[in-house]
Design a protein around this motif. Structure first.
Motif, PDB file in Angstrom:
ATOM      1  N   MET A 136      35.537  61.646   6.294  1.00 13.26           N
ATOM      2  CA  MET A 136      35.673  60.395   5.602  1.00 13.26           C
ATOM      3  C   MET A 136      34.459  60.155   4.727  1.00 13.26           C
ATOM      4  SD  MET A 136      36.870  57.997   8.578  1.00 13.26           S
ATOM      5  CE  MET A 136      38.045  58.546   9.739  1.00 13.26           C
ATOM      6  N   SER A 137      34.678  59.505   3.665  1.00 16.78           N
ATOM      7  CA  SER A 137      33.538  59.235   2.827  1.00 16.78           C
ATOM      8  C   SER A 137      33.755  57.969   2.041  1.00 16.78           C
ATOM      9  CB  SER A 137      33.307  60.401   1.882  1.00 16.78           C
ATOM     10  OG  SER A 137      34.388  60.487   1.000  1.00 16.78           O
ATOM     11  N   ASN A 151      32.903  70.782   6.681  1.00 18.07           N
ATOM     12  CA  ASN A 151      32.121  69.605   7.070  1.00 18.07           C
ATOM     13  C   ASN A 151      32.856  68.685   8.037  1.00 18.07           C
ATOM     14  OD1 ASN A 151      29.507  68.946   6.402  1.00 18.07           O
ATOM     15  ND2 ASN A 151      30.157  67.152   5.225  1.00 18.07           N
ATOM     16  N   SER A 152      34.099  68.992   8.345  1.00 20.72           N
ATOM     17  CA  SER A 152      34.918  68.087   9.175  1.00 20.72           C
ATOM     18  C   SER A 152      34.435  68.044  10.624  1.00 20.72           C
ATOM     19  CB  SER A 152      36.364  68.566   9.213  1.00 20.72           C
ATOM     20  OG  SER A 152      36.922  68.498   7.964  1.00 20.72           O
ATOM     21  N   GLY A 153      34.664  66.905  11.247  1.00 25.19           N
ATOM     22  CA  GLY A 153      34.446  66.749  12.688  1.00 25.19           C
ATOM     23  C   GLY A 153      33.125  67.304  13.173  1.00 25.19           C
ATOM     24  N   PHE A 154      33.209  68.252  14.126  1.00 24.98           N
ATOM     25  CA  PHE A 154      32.003  68.886  14.675  1.00 24.98           C
ATOM     26  C   PHE A 154      31.589  70.091  13.824  1.00 24.98           C
ATOM     27  CE2 PHE A 154      33.654  66.877  18.609  1.00 24.98           C
ATOM     28  CZ  PHE A 154      32.520  66.172  18.970  1.00 24.98           C
ATOM     29  N   GLU A 183      37.164  77.257   0.766  1.00 22.71           N
ATOM     30  CA  GLU A 183      36.358  76.259   1.485  1.00 22.71           C
ATOM     31  C   GLU A 183      35.877  75.202   0.494  1.00 22.71           C
ATOM     32  OE1 GLU A 183      33.149  77.674   3.822  1.00 22.71           O
ATOM     33  OE2 GLU A 183      34.416  79.043   4.966  1.00 22.71           O
ATOM     34  N   THR A 184      35.925  73.950   0.908  1.00 19.62           N
ATOM     35  CA  THR A 184      35.427  72.897   0.011  1.00 19.62           C
ATOM     36  C   THR A 184      33.901  72.978  -0.045  1.00 19.62           C
ATOM     37  OG1 THR A 184      35.387  71.308   1.814  1.00 19.62           O
ATOM     38  CG2 THR A 184      37.359  71.342   0.438  1.00 19.62           C
ATOM     39  N   ALA A 185      33.378  72.721  -1.226  1.00 12.97           N
ATOM     40  CA  ALA A 185      31.931  72.811  -1.406  1.00 12.97           C
ATOM     41  C   ALA A 185      31.288  71.437  -1.535  1.00 12.97           C
ATOM     42  CB  ALA A 185      31.630  73.630  -2.658  1.00 12.97           C
ATOM     43  N   ASP A 187      41.725  63.822   8.503  1.00 10.95           N
ATOM     44  CA  ASP A 187      42.647  63.058   7.666  1.00 10.95           C
ATOM     45  C   ASP A 187      42.114  62.901   6.244  1.00 10.95           C
ATOM     46  OD1 ASP A 187      44.491  62.726   9.678  1.00 10.95           O
ATOM     47  OD2 ASP A 187      43.646  60.836  10.370  1.00 10.95           O
ATOM     48  N   GLY A 188      40.785  62.942   6.107  1.00  4.84           N
ATOM     49  CA  GLY A 188      40.180  62.753   4.779  1.00  4.84           C
ATOM     50  C   GLY A 188      40.555  63.852   3.810  1.00  4.84           C
ATOM     51  N   VAL A 189      40.566  65.074   4.278  1.00  7.05           N
ATOM     52  CA  VAL A 189      40.865  66.181   3.371  1.00  7.05           C
ATOM     53  C   VAL A 189      42.360  66.180   3.024  1.00  7.05           C
ATOM     54  CG1 VAL A 189      41.165  68.020   5.101  1.00  7.05           C
ATOM     55  CG2 VAL A 189      40.302  68.593   2.874  1.00  7.05           C
ATOM     56  N   ASN A 238      44.090  63.463   2.745  1.00  2.91           N
ATOM     57  CA  ASN A 238      44.203  62.388   1.760  1.00  2.91           C
ATOM     58  C   ASN A 238      43.763  62.849   0.375  1.00  2.91           C
ATOM     59  OD1 ASN A 238      42.764  59.767   0.420  1.00  2.91           O
ATOM     60  ND2 ASN A 238      44.632  59.263   1.534  1.00  2.91           N
ATOM     61  N   GLU A 239      42.725  63.651   0.347  1.00  2.27           N
ATOM     62  CA  GLU A 239      42.281  64.179  -0.953  1.00  2.27           C
ATOM     63  C   GLU A 239      43.360  65.049  -1.584  1.00  2.27           C
ATOM     64  OE1 GLU A 239      38.601  66.108  -1.425  1.00  2.27           O
ATOM     65  OE2 GLU A 239      37.437  64.501  -0.535  1.00  2.27           O
ATOM     66  N   VAL A 240      43.970  65.901  -0.778  1.00  4.73           N
ATOM     67  CA  VAL A 240      45.019  66.790  -1.301  1.00  4.73           C
ATOM     68  C   VAL A 240      46.194  65.955  -1.820  1.00  4.73           C
ATOM     69  CG1 VAL A 240      46.745  68.504  -0.604  1.00  4.73           C
ATOM     70  CG2 VAL A 240      44.359  68.811   0.040  1.00  4.73           C
ATOM     71  N   GLY A 286      39.272  67.773  12.414  1.00  6.34           N
ATOM     72  CA  GLY A 286      38.409  66.676  11.977  1.00  6.34           C
ATOM     73  C   GLY A 286      38.004  65.766  13.121  1.00  6.34           C
ATOM     74  N   SER A 287      37.388  64.648  12.768  1.00 10.75           N
ATOM     75  CA  SER A 287      36.943  63.696  13.783  1.00 10.75           C
ATOM     76  C   SER A 287      38.135  63.054  14.468  1.00 10.75           C
ATOM     77  CB  SER A 287      36.118  62.588  13.121  1.00 10.75           C
ATOM     78  OG  SER A 287      35.073  63.137  12.399  1.00 10.75           O
ATOM     79  N   ASP A 288      39.153  62.738  13.682  1.00  9.01           N
ATOM     80  CA  ASP A 288      40.322  62.102  14.259  1.00  9.01           C
ATOM     81  C   ASP A 288      41.518  62.400  13.374  1.00  9.01           C
ATOM     82  OD1 ASP A 288      41.424  60.275  16.304  1.00  9.01           O
ATOM     83  OD2 ASP A 288      42.042  59.202  14.509  1.00  9.01           O
ATOM     84  N   ASN A 289      42.392  63.272  13.858  1.00 12.71           N
ATOM     85  CA  ASN A 289      43.553  63.637  13.039  1.00 12.71           C
ATOM     86  C   ASN A 289      44.757  62.802  13.456  1.00 12.71           C
ATOM     87  OD1 ASN A 289      41.734  66.268  13.140  1.00 12.71           O
ATOM     88  ND2 ASN A 289      42.969  66.316  11.277  1.00 12.71           N
TER      89      ASN A 289
HETATM   90  N1  LIG Z   1      31.833  70.694   1.637  1.00 11.33           N
HETATM   91  C1  LIG Z   1      31.781  69.392   1.816  1.00 11.33           C
HETATM   92  N2  LIG Z   1      30.601  68.749   1.917  1.00 11.33           N
HETATM   93  C2  LIG Z   1      30.541  67.420   2.133  1.00 11.33           C
HETATM   94  N3  LIG Z   1      31.620  66.629   2.259  1.00 11.33           N
HETATM   95  C3  LIG Z   1      32.811  67.199   2.154  1.00 11.33           C
HETATM   96  C4  LIG Z   1      32.958  68.599   1.941  1.00 11.33           C
HETATM   97  N4  LIG Z   1      34.285  68.882   1.911  1.00 11.33           N
HETATM   98  C5  LIG Z   1      34.923  67.708   2.080  1.00 11.33           C
HETATM   99  N5  LIG Z   1      34.052  66.708   2.235  1.00 11.33           N
HETATM  100  C6  LIG Z   1      34.350  65.289   2.492  1.00 11.33           C
HETATM  101  O1  LIG Z   1      34.363  65.086   3.899  1.00 11.33           O
HETATM  102  C7  LIG Z   1      35.217  63.978   4.166  1.00 11.33           C
HETATM  103  C8  LIG Z   1      35.717  64.020   5.579  1.00 11.33           C
HETATM  104  O2  LIG Z   1      36.494  65.119   5.778  1.00 11.33           O
HETATM  105  P1  LIG Z   1      37.602  65.203   6.923  1.00 11.33           P
HETATM  106  O3  LIG Z   1      38.484  64.057   6.885  1.00 11.33           O
HETATM  107  O4  LIG Z   1      38.176  66.560   6.770  1.00 11.33           O
HETATM  108  O5  LIG Z   1      36.773  65.181   8.280  1.00 11.33           O
HETATM  109  P2  LIG Z   1      36.444  64.012   9.285  1.00 11.33           P
HETATM  110  O6  LIG Z   1      35.969  62.823   8.587  1.00 11.33           O
HETATM  111  O7  LIG Z   1      35.571  64.581  10.318  1.00 11.33           O
HETATM  112  O8  LIG Z   1      37.844  63.721   9.964  1.00 11.33           O
HETATM  113  P3  LIG Z   1      38.729  62.386   9.954  1.00 11.33           P
HETATM  114  O9  LIG Z   1      38.928  62.015   8.516  1.00 11.33           O
HETATM  115  O10 LIG Z   1      40.019  62.812  10.593  1.00 11.33           O
HETATM  116  O11 LIG Z   1      37.987  61.376  10.739  1.00 11.33           O
HETATM  117  C9  LIG Z   1      36.303  64.054   3.127  1.00 11.33           C
HETATM  118  O12 LIG Z   1      36.605  62.788   2.667  1.00 11.33           O
HETATM  119  C10 LIG Z   1      35.707  64.887   2.002  1.00 11.33           C
HETATM  120  O13 LIG Z   1      35.544  64.113   0.838  1.00 11.33           O
END
Ligand SMILES: Nc1ncnc2c1ncn2[C@@H]1O[C@H](COP(=O)(O)OP(=O)(O)OP(=O)(O)O)[C@@H](O)[C@H]1O
Length: 460
Positions: free
Chosen positions: A1-2, A115-118, A144-146, A173-175, A177-179, A203-206
């Motif tokens: 999430m961001s 970068n997701s979850g753990f 892989e996302t950068a 869920d964040g990735v 949502n981006e897609v 991720g943290s919470d799917n």
């Molecule tokens: N390489 C990266 N570096 C930093 N941030 C990234 C990168 N790739 C994706 N992100 C951002 O990380 C955010 C969170 O990603 P994601 O939702 O996959 O994981 P999470 O937050 O741990 O899980 P959840 O959303 O289920 O709580 C996304 O919104 C995305 O914008």
């Protein structure tokens, strides 16, 4: 999430409405972004198995490997599968799949957020999922996302002919949502909407894949993907009215306490991973502000006589001195609107029943919500104060929260929310925080079209 500003990711809602008269300009190839992409080579992962089982699994896998190596031309399919054995459960599915679909290669783009979850997405994908998908006929391009926002760029620019069978997201869920937002921002929208999205939870919470497909571990996700099939899902749009900017979602949008926690939690992402929500929740609870909003919502059923146009759990709500409410009819459309202004701890608009994958008792937020029923479920938590919030949280753990007298649950077609005074103006969508300047008005409504998730609920 961001946290991110809507200004940075403008997607016009009209693009979706234009879906039926779309312009089929060729999308830019995503290879132009190849400087930020890393095509992955598989990593060997050895599983410890009982000797007998190891032998039989090895035999089955070798047979499958031989067939696949002949029929597939994807370079990394020549990997030794004995080093990447999938789970036993998945193997049964794989055998069926390999018999039925020997020549049916499914070409997908895999977007992995390291970068997701753990930060275990790589391990999850390469050790637990990749072999299963390969054996079941997936030809995968792994990227892989950068950076934050990269998945959106990939989805909006990928040549759809290179991944006609979908995009698989490995992350939270964040990735996903981006897609979704990347796909819905494309010129070739009609084709993009047809492209199914697969999810491998890391991720943290799917919440999405857990609520809709009943899957919360990567091995089950791989099995569901291998079995094939699709699940239709409603898509909603959250529009910042003044700026005319739209963000799309599949799970929920929310204002008030939860949006505040989301914003605060980003400060702890690096140090705490998924636990950031707990810490941010406690901190926000201790420094709880008052949230005031004006809310308008439209019930799915038109009622020209304005007789009980909404399903209310608690009729006495309108007597709450802190909430002023009323109903009115939009003369241009004949729709009945309910309007209210007052203090709300939270305003949640759910597209499915929103079951957190990590919850203690795994309670559901919106028990009557269905992901494909053509309506949204609005939950209004009226009032303010820590005692009320605490009661809500405790009741929610046991799924009793809808019984509380200050909680209202309504099926809606559209919701408009305007923060009043100094109330936090951000709006959360699927775990992404949308921030706006000034006094924004957020409009949440369903799109006239549905999206598709890869896979089906195990019970269907
Ligand atoms: N390489 C990266 N570096 C930093 N941030 C990234 C990168 N790739 C994706 N992100 C951002 O990380 C955010 C969170 O990603 P994601 O939702 O996959 O994981 P999470 O937050 O741990 O899980 P959840 O959303 O289920 O709580 C996304 O919104 C995305 O914008």
């Amino acid at each position: 999430m961001s946290s991110r500003s809507l200004v940075r990711s403008p997607v016009s809602c009209s693009a979706v409405n234009e879906c039926f008269s779309y312009n089929s300009r060729r999308p830019r190839s995503y290879y132009q972004y190849s400087n930020t992409m890393k095509l992955q080579t598989p990593q060997a992962g050895q599983m410890l198995l009982p000797r007998k089982l190891w032998k039989s699994t090895r035999l089955q896998t070798t047979l499958l490997t031989q067939r696949r190596t002949v029929s597939n031309c994807c370079s990394d399919l020549s990997t030794t599968y004995t080093e990447q054995l999938p789970s036993y459960l998945a193997l049964n599915v794989l055998q069926d799949q390999s018999n039925a679909k020997q020549n049916n290669i499914r070409k997908v783009l895999v977007i992995l957020n390291p970068n997701s979850g753990f930060r275990s997405s790589r391990e999850v994908f390469y050790k637990k999922v990749q072999a299963t998908l390969k054996l079941s006929g997936f030809a995968m391009e792994v990227v892989e996302t950068a950076y934050a926002g990269h998945a959106k760029v990939l989805a909006s620019t990928v040549d759809l002919s290179t991944c006609p069978d979908g995009i698989i997201c490995v992350g939270g869920d964040g990735v996903v949502n981006e897609v979704l937002n990347g796909l819905l921002g494309r010129d070739d929208l009609k084709e993009a909407l047809q492209l199914p999205i697969g999810i491998v939870p890391a991720g943290s919470d799917n919440s999405l894949v857990w609520s809709v497909l009943g899957i919360r571990d990567p091995v089950s996700a791989a099995t569901a993907l291998a079995k094939g099939g699709f699940t239709p899902i409603d898509v909603f749009a959250v529009k910042w009215i003044q700026a005319g900017v739209t963000h799309f979602g599949l799970t929920a949008s929310y204002c008030g306490f939860v949006a505040d926690v989301l914003q605060l939690s980003e400060n702890f992402r690096l140090q705490l991973g998924p636990f950031r929500y707990v810490i941010a929740g406690i901190l926000k609870f201790l420094s709880l502000p008052q949230y005031k909003f004006e809310v308008d919502y439209l019930s799915p059923e038109k009622n020209p006589n304005l007789e009980s146009p909404i399903e209310k759990c608690h009729g006495q709500l309108s007597d709450d001195s802190k909430v002023k409410s009323g109903t009115y009819m939009d003369s241009s459309t004949g729709d009945n609107w309910v309007t209210m202004k007052g203090e709300f701890l939270g305003i949640l608009v759910c597209n499915h029943f929103c079951k957190p994958a990590q919850g203690l008792f795994s309670p559901v937020v919106a028990p009557k919500a269905q992901h494909d029923d053509g309506s949204l479920d609005l939950i209004l938590v009226h009032g303010s104060g820590r005692l009320r919030l605490f009661c809500f949280f405790v009741a929610y753990q046991f799924c009793w929260h809808l019984l509380l007298p200050f909680v209202e649950y309504v099926k809606v077609k559209q919701v408009n929310v305007r923060p009043v005074g100094s109330t936090h103006s951000g709006c959360g969508v699927d775990g992404e925080l949308l921030q706006a300047e000034g006094q924004p008005e957020w409009q949440c409504s369903l799109l006239p079209v549905q999206g598709r998730l890869l896979g089906r609920h195990p019970r269907t």
